[in-house]
Design a protein around this motif. Structure first.
Motif: not given
Length: 125
Positions: A39-41, A45-48, A67-75
Motif C-alpha cells: 500500500g505504501v508503494l 506511485r499513484n498518489k490516490p 504514517s508512511q503514506i502521509k509523509a510522502s502523500v500528505p494531500e
C-alpha cells in the motif's frame, strides 16, 4: 478522475469493498494492495485522493502504513477501517494522519457517504 486505494490483507473483504464501491457508482479508479508495505508503494506511485486502510494488517500495521503514506502523500485522505471498537482505536492515531474511522460492521452504511464527502470537498467529482 479520482483514485481510491484499498489496503486490506484479506482478499475476499478487499474485493467486497471494491465491488461495493463499483455498484455504488463511486466515480474513481480503484487500486488494491494486500499489505501495508504494498500500500505504501502504490500510494507513493499513484498518489490516490482516498485510501481505505485496514487497521490490522500483516507486516506493518495500518497505523504505521498510514504514517508512511502521509509523509510522502500528505494531500491524501485516509479512512481507517477496523473491526475493533472505534473508541479503542481512535486515540492511537493522530487526526492529522487519519481523516475518518469506520467500523467494518458499519462499512456498507457509512463508506460511500464518507468517500463522496471527501471527494466533493477536494473538488474531484
Amino acid at each position: 478522475m479520482s483514485t481510491i486505494l484499498i489496503i486490506e490483507d484479506h482478499k475476499d473483504f478487499r474485493q467486497a469493498v471494491r465491488q461495493f464501491l463499483e455498484v455504488s457508482n463511486v466515480k474513481a479508479d480503484l487500486l488494491e494492495a494486500s499489505s501495508g508495505e504494498e500500500g505504501v508503494l502504490l500510494a507513493k506511485r499513484n498518489k490516490p485522493e482516498v485510501i481505505l486502510m485496514d487497521f490490522w494488517l500483516r507486516g506493518i500495521n495500518g497505523v504505521e502504513a498510514a504514517s508512511q503514506i502521509k509523509a510522502s502523500v500528505p494531500e491524501c485522505s485516509i479512512i481507517l477501517l477496523t473491526m475493533f471498537d472505534l473508541k479503542d482505536v481512535q486515540p492511537l492515531v493522530s487526526k492529522d494522519i487519519i481523516k475518518e474511522f469506520i467500523s467494518k460492521s458499519d462499512l456498507f452504511e457509512k463508506l460511500v457517504p464518507c468517500v463522496n464527502r471527501i471527494l466533493n470537498i477536494d473538488g474531484k467529482m
